[in-house]
Design a protein around this motif. Structure first.
Motif, PDB file in Angstrom:
ATOM      1  N   TYR A  74       3.485  -5.596   9.052  1.00 16.30           N
ATOM      2  CA  TYR A  74       3.979  -4.539   8.240  1.00 16.30           C
ATOM      3  C   TYR A  74       4.493  -3.301   9.070  1.00 16.30           C
ATOM      4  N   VAL A  75       5.152  -2.415   8.392  1.00 15.19           N
ATOM      5  CA  VAL A  75       5.516  -1.371   8.845  1.00 15.19           C
ATOM      6  C   VAL A  75       5.076  -0.414   7.937  1.00 15.19           C
ATOM      7  N   MET A  76       4.554   0.665   8.396  1.00 16.14           N
ATOM      8  CA  MET A  76       4.109   1.642   7.459  1.00 16.14           C
ATOM      9  C   MET A  76       5.029   3.070   7.755  1.00 16.14           C
ATOM     10  N   HIS A  77       5.888   3.190   6.666  1.00 11.53           N
ATOM     11  CA  HIS A  77       6.803   4.465   6.854  1.00 11.53           C
ATOM     12  C   HIS A  77       6.346   5.576   6.267  1.00 11.53           C
ATOM     13  N   VAL A  78       6.485   6.777   6.907  1.00 13.44           N
ATOM     14  CA  VAL A  78       6.058   8.159   6.613  1.00 13.44           C
ATOM     15  C   VAL A  78       7.024   9.037   6.547  1.00 13.44           C
ATOM     16  N   THR A  79       6.959   9.282   5.189  1.00 13.78           N
ATOM     17  CA  THR A  79       7.970  10.449   4.985  1.00 13.78           C
ATOM     18  C   THR A  79       7.413  11.770   4.427  1.00 13.78           C
ATOM     19  N   ASP A  80       8.504  12.769   4.625  1.00 11.52           N
ATOM     20  CA  ASP A  80       8.144  14.162   4.349  1.00 11.52           C
ATOM     21  C   ASP A  80       8.410  14.337   2.797  1.00 11.52           C
ATOM     22  N   ASN A  81       7.984  15.673   2.522  1.00 13.85           N
ATOM     23  CA  ASN A  81       8.106  15.949   0.929  1.00 13.85           C
ATOM     24  C   ASN A  81       9.637  15.978   0.580  1.00 13.85           C
ATOM     25  N   GLN A 100       4.235   4.667   2.890  1.00 15.56           N
ATOM     26  CA  GLN A 100       4.757   3.616   2.136  1.00 15.56           C
ATOM     27  C   GLN A 100       4.687   2.225   2.965  1.00 15.56           C
ATOM     28  N   GLU A 101       4.154   1.128   2.690  1.00 13.73           N
ATOM     29  CA  GLU A 101       3.889  -0.041   3.264  1.00 13.73           C
ATOM     30  C   GLU A 101       5.335  -1.046   3.298  1.00 13.73           C
ATOM     31  N   GLU A 102       5.921  -1.323   4.212  1.00 12.55           N
ATOM     32  CA  GLU A 102       6.998  -2.496   3.987  1.00 12.55           C
ATOM     33  C   GLU A 102       6.439  -3.766   4.643  1.00 12.55           C
ATOM     34  N   SER A 103       6.111  -4.738   3.692  1.00 13.16           N
ATOM     35  CA  SER A 103       5.778  -6.037   4.307  1.00 13.16           C
ATOM     36  C   SER A 103       6.158  -7.231   3.278  1.00 13.16           C
ATOM     37  N   ASP A 104       6.182  -8.359   3.943  1.00  7.65           N
ATOM     38  CA  ASP A 104       6.415  -9.522   2.992  1.00  7.65           C
ATOM     39  C   ASP A 104       5.526 -10.196   2.024  1.00  7.65           C
ATOM     40  N   PHE A 105       5.861 -10.521   0.828  1.00  7.50           N
ATOM     41  CA  PHE A 105       5.281 -10.854  -0.445  1.00  7.50           C
ATOM     42  C   PHE A 105       4.307 -11.995   0.059  1.00  7.50           C
ATOM     43  N   CYS A 106       4.715 -12.910   0.727  1.00  6.69           N
ATOM     44  CA  CYS A 106       3.839 -14.023   1.043  1.00  6.69           C
ATOM     45  C   CYS A 106       2.634 -13.583   2.191  1.00  6.69           C
ATOM     46  N   GLY A 107       3.324 -12.672   3.249  1.00  6.01           N
ATOM     47  CA  GLY A 107       2.230 -12.452   4.246  1.00  6.01           C
ATOM     48  C   GLY A 107       0.925 -11.598   3.372  1.00  6.01           C
ATOM     49  N   ARG A 108       1.350 -10.645   2.383  1.00  7.81           N
ATOM     50  CA  ARG A 108       0.310  -9.819   1.723  1.00  7.81           C
ATOM     51  C   ARG A 108      -0.925 -10.933   1.230  1.00  7.81           C
ATOM     52  N   ASN A 130       0.877  -1.271  -0.053  1.00  8.09           N
ATOM     53  CA  ASN A 130      -0.018   0.044   0.016  1.00  8.09           C
ATOM     54  C   ASN A 130       0.809   1.264   0.041  1.00  8.09           C
ATOM     55  N   LYS A 131       0.456   2.249  -0.778  1.00  8.01           N
ATOM     56  CA  LYS A 131       0.999   3.671  -0.795  1.00  8.01           C
ATOM     57  C   LYS A 131       0.032   4.424  -0.373  1.00  8.01           C
ATOM     58  N   TYR A 132       0.370   5.655  -0.077  1.00  3.53           N
ATOM     59  CA  TYR A 132      -0.676   6.846   0.528  1.00  3.53           C
ATOM     60  C   TYR A 132       0.207   7.981  -0.023  1.00  3.53           C
ATOM     61  N   ASP A 133      -0.709   9.001  -0.384  1.00  7.62           N
ATOM     62  CA  ASP A 133      -0.577  10.457  -0.491  1.00  7.62           C
ATOM     63  C   ASP A 133      -1.235  11.130   0.793  1.00  7.62           C
ATOM     64  N   VAL A 134      -0.478  11.771   1.350  1.00  8.75           N
ATOM     65  CA  VAL A 134      -1.212  12.654   2.646  1.00  8.75           C
ATOM     66  C   VAL A 134      -1.252  14.042   2.397  1.00  8.75           C
TER      67      VAL A 134
END
Length: 257
Positions: free
Chosen positions: A96-103, A79-87, A63-67
């Motif tokens: 999963y880990v959701m990484h939130v980054t600024d501009n 941006q989601e970090e996760s394993d292919f099999c898990g998804r 998953n990817k998101y615009d905020v």
């Protein structure tokens, strides 16, 4: 033993025609570094990007998101970090880990969910087991709190906790949220209250995306409103809780539509 490779962000650019929000001055009185945007906002919109590969093949992608702020200016990416099999095999229960980054591409917040086999059922969710939980860090490595699903009969019930697991806010959804998601064209509201549930402080909502998008993809648009003068760390906790609401109540397993 092999050294674990550090997470590498996927380069994400604002959508065509979307402006970047100007970074406000540092938060007066302190706040999580990198979360300065939130100091100037009373609402954020979290819009999941549509993945063509997911629609065509049915394979669940990251998953990817615009905020964005209320006028559509970009302030963060997620941006989601996760394993292919898990998804593919575990659906919304996946780790999963959701990484939130600024501009500028700087990671300013992380939302973590550990895999639990039996999770998400409203009847048996408790503080000790079965309840879906996310851990929220801002900056990375500094836990500022948690959002956790609570026991309820039918209505979604979530509590937001501080870093010491002291309850702060209650989020409840409508009884027929599943039917609303299919049949209604209005926002699905999740009021945010204090612990007495008598004072409404804001609301979380899932926005109707139109029949085609609702039918063929689980890429949804969410939002949260809060008082402008709310502490930035509290706004960040409510921001992080959006991902719990998305995965527990609106993420389709294996996207098999």
């Amino acid at each position: 033993m092999a050294t674990q490779q550090p997470w590498q962000p996927i380069q994400m650019q604002p959508r065509q025609g979307v402006e970047w929000m100007n970074n406000p001055e540092s938060v007066a009185g302190g706040g999580p570094p990198g979360m300065d945007y939130l100091s100037a906002l009373d609402q954020i919109i979290v819009k999941q990007r549509i993945e063509l590969l997911e629609i065509i093949t049915g394979f669940e992608t990251r998953n990817k998101y615009d905020v964005m702020n209320s006028v559509g200016q970009q302030c963060y990416f997620a941006q989601e970090e996760s394993d292919f099999c898990g998804r593919q095999c575990c659906g919304p229960n996946r780790e999963y880990v959701m990484h939130v980054t600024d501009n500028n591409g700087q990671e300013v917040m992380r939302v973590r969910h550990d895999f639990v086999c039996c999770v998400g059922c409203c009847w048996c969710a408790t503080d000790s087991s079965c309840g879906y939980e996310v851990q929220i860090e801002a900056p990375v490595g500094n836990i500022i709190g948690y959002a956790k699903q609570q026991t309820s009969k039918w209505k979604p019930h979530i509590r937001v906790f501080d870093a010491n697991r002291q309850p702060m806010y209650v989020i409840r959804g409508p009884c027929c949220w599943g039917c609303q998601n299919i049949c209604c064209t209005d926002d699905i509201d999740f009021p945010i209250t204090d612990l007495t549930e008598q004072n409404v402080l804001g609301r979380m909502f899932k926005r109707w995306a139109g029949c085609g998008r609702e039918m063929f993809t689980d890429a949804d648009t969410f939002g949260v409103t809060f008082p402008l003068d709310m502490a930035v760390s509290s706004k960040a906790l409510l921001f992080g809780a959006i991902f719990l609401v998305d995965f527990v109540y609106f993420e389709k397993e294996n996207n098999n539509n």
